[in-house]
Enzyme design. Structure first.
Site, PDB file in Angstrom:
ATOM      1  N   HIS A 110       3.580   4.958   4.497  1.00  0.00           N
ATOM      2  CA  HIS A 110       4.610   5.563   3.638  1.00  0.00           C
ATOM      3  C   HIS A 110       3.958   5.888   2.305  1.00  0.00           C
ATOM      4  O   HIS A 110       3.060   5.175   1.880  1.00  0.00           O
ATOM      5  CB  HIS A 110       5.781   4.604   3.434  1.00  0.00           C
ATOM      6  CG  HIS A 110       5.424   3.363   2.655  1.00  0.00           C
ATOM      7  ND1 HIS A 110       5.742   2.093   3.087  1.00  0.00           N
ATOM      8  CD2 HIS A 110       4.766   3.192   1.483  1.00  0.00           C
ATOM      9  CE1 HIS A 110       5.303   1.206   2.212  1.00  0.00           C
ATOM     10  NE2 HIS A 110       4.697   1.838   1.227  1.00  0.00           N
ATOM     11  N   HIS A 162       9.867  -1.872  -2.680  1.00  0.00           N
ATOM     12  CA  HIS A 162       8.917  -1.863  -3.795  1.00  0.00           C
ATOM     13  C   HIS A 162       9.645  -2.197  -5.096  1.00  0.00           C
ATOM     14  O   HIS A 162       9.770  -1.349  -5.982  1.00  0.00           O
ATOM     15  CB  HIS A 162       8.241  -0.499  -3.904  1.00  0.00           C
ATOM     16  CG  HIS A 162       7.471  -0.085  -2.691  1.00  0.00           C
ATOM     17  ND1 HIS A 162       8.062   0.375  -1.536  1.00  0.00           N
ATOM     18  CD2 HIS A 162       6.131  -0.066  -2.447  1.00  0.00           C
ATOM     19  CE1 HIS A 162       7.123   0.665  -0.644  1.00  0.00           C
ATOM     20  NE2 HIS A 162       5.950   0.404  -1.164  1.00  0.00           N
ATOM     21  N   HIS A 219      -5.217   1.088   0.736  1.00  0.00           N
ATOM     22  CA  HIS A 219      -5.024   1.666  -0.594  1.00  0.00           C
ATOM     23  C   HIS A 219      -4.894   0.569  -1.638  1.00  0.00           C
ATOM     24  O   HIS A 219      -4.473  -0.542  -1.340  1.00  0.00           O
ATOM     25  CB  HIS A 219      -3.839   2.638  -0.668  1.00  0.00           C
ATOM     26  CG  HIS A 219      -2.462   2.111  -0.380  1.00  0.00           C
ATOM     27  ND1 HIS A 219      -2.105   1.453   0.773  1.00  0.00           N
ATOM     28  CD2 HIS A 219      -1.316   2.190  -1.116  1.00  0.00           C
ATOM     29  CE1 HIS A 219      -0.808   1.169   0.743  1.00  0.00           C
ATOM     30  NE2 HIS A 219      -0.304   1.593  -0.387  1.00  0.00           N
ATOM     31  N   GLU A 227       0.100  -4.219   3.090  1.00  0.00           N
ATOM     32  CA  GLU A 227       1.285  -3.679   3.781  1.00  0.00           C
ATOM     33  C   GLU A 227       1.061  -3.609   5.292  1.00  0.00           C
ATOM     34  O   GLU A 227       2.017  -3.622   6.072  1.00  0.00           O
ATOM     35  CB  GLU A 227       1.611  -2.268   3.253  1.00  0.00           C
ATOM     36  CG  GLU A 227       2.177  -2.264   1.842  1.00  0.00           C
ATOM     37  CD  GLU A 227       2.472  -0.859   1.300  1.00  0.00           C
ATOM     38  OE1 GLU A 227       3.166  -0.769   0.281  1.00  0.00           O
ATOM     39  OE2 GLU A 227       2.022   0.151   1.892  1.00  0.00           O
TER      40      GLU A 227
HETATM   41  C1  DHB Z   1       1.424   5.033  -3.162  1.00  0.00           C
HETATM   42  C2  DHB Z   1       1.397   4.336  -1.976  1.00  0.00           C
HETATM   43  C3  DHB Z   1       2.338   3.340  -1.705  1.00  0.00           C
HETATM   44  O1  DHB Z   1       2.353   2.567  -0.585  1.00  0.00           O
HETATM   45  C4  DHB Z   1       3.340   3.103  -2.613  1.00  0.00           C
HETATM   46  O2  DHB Z   1       4.276   2.208  -2.268  1.00  0.00           O
HETATM   47  C5  DHB Z   1       3.380   3.793  -3.817  1.00  0.00           C
HETATM   48  C6  DHB Z   1       2.412   4.760  -4.086  1.00  0.00           C
HETATM   49  C7  DHB Z   1       0.440   6.103  -3.450  1.00  0.00           C
HETATM   50  O3  DHB Z   1      -0.446   6.358  -2.634  1.00  0.00           O
HETATM   51  O4  DHB Z   1       0.514   6.726  -4.503  1.00  0.00           O
HETATM   52 FE    FE Z   2       3.924   1.022  -0.549  1.00  0.00          FE
END
Ligand code: DHB
Ligand code: FE
Length: 288
Positions: free
Chosen positions: A12, A59, A197, A244
């Protein structure tokens, strides 16, 4: 009886929702991302579930540092898309399935997992972006999501977070719960979030293609082994937000092979970098 027909796994990203909502999905940056979901949208139309059990993370939208449930099941009749700072996404209200959700809560708690029962909450991009990727944008002719959804929120934001092992076992308990529900329902379970990430600190921007692809390989072929990966390895290899990915193990644990059935069919596999700050991974596994 109800049964789990398939599991879907997808990243996501809030920017994906924005790209869809602002009509940017044909821009060169976004085109390869959405191309990876073309098959998936057709597959979902051809394999319509009666209910989607959607494992995701909030979040700090519905929950904050004031209250942090490790596992929370939505038992409400409906859920509104949350305002994450730019107004709520212009997507349909999410319709719940209180009867099945209450049954799963009863069964899973009796199987010794502590769930928080949530009768009212808004749902953020963690839930609405996977729905958008799989279902496409609502249209005048088709204004609603295709079926009821049971939101299942996992804390992967504030430490301590649950282990992959616990998530995998929870998936097995969810499978038993679904299979003991006395209505003939086709249930899909979706595991969302990830892949690698990191949004903060010195390593912000971290992506690890090798880790992500090995994760996809093992999620398909060796989920029990993958479940043993300690949480620190996710953080080290896949970044602080890569944690996650433990949510994918909940969906994988609910598949038939984990309970001694046949291996699932891999209907679709997709991986792309970048989308905002995230590697996008996606899998569809069907129970044979
Ligand atoms: C991003 C990714 C995420 O999982 C999130 O919750 C908020 C931002 C991103 O890649 O910017
Ligand atoms: Fe996220």
């Amino acid at each position: 009886m109800a049964r789990i027909t398939a599991s879907v796994y997808t990243s996501h990203v809030p920017a994906i929702g924005a790209a869809l909502d602002l009509g940017k999905s044909n821009e060169p940056y976004w085109q390869p991302v959405f191309k990876g979901y073309e098959y998936s949208k057709r597959w979902l139309l051809d394999n319509p579930p009666d209910v989607i059990f959607l494992v995701y993370n909030d979040h700090a939208t519905a929950f904050s540092l004031e209250m942090i449930p490790t596992f929370a099941i939505g038992t409400a009749a409906s859920y509104q898309p949350a305002d994450e700072g730019w107004g709520p996404r212009p997507v349909p209200t999410v319709i719940g399935q209180p009867e099945l959700a209450a049954h799963i809560a009863q069964s899973v708690i009796q199987q010794d997992f502590d769930l928080t029962i949530v009768n009212k909450m808004d749902v953020d991009h963690g839930l609405t972006v996977p729905l958008s990727l799989m279902c496409g944008q609502p249209t005048v002719d088709n204004p609603a999501w295709p079926c009821p959804v049971i939101p299942f929120a996992v804390n992967v934001v504030q430490y301590p977070v649950p282990s992959g092992q616990r998530c995998f076992r929870l998936g097995q308990a969810i499978r038993r719960a679904v299979e003991s529900f006395d209505q003939d329902l086709k249930v899909q379970i979706w595991g969302t979030g990830g892949m690698s990430h990191q949004l903060q600190g010195q390593r912000a921007g971290l992506i690890n293609r090798e880790f992500d692809n090995a994760f996809l390989d093992r999620l398909i072929a060796d989920p029990a082994g993958l479940a043993e990966l300690p949480h620190i390895d996710y953080v080290r290899e896949a970044g602080s937000e890569g944690i996650e990915l433990v949510m994918w193990l909940i969906a994988r644990g609910a598949m038939a092979d984990v309970a001694g059935g046949p291996a699932p069919a891999v209907k679709h596999r997709f991986y792309h970098v970048p989308a905002s700050n995230t590697a996008v991974g996606h899998l569809i596994l069907e129970n044979n």
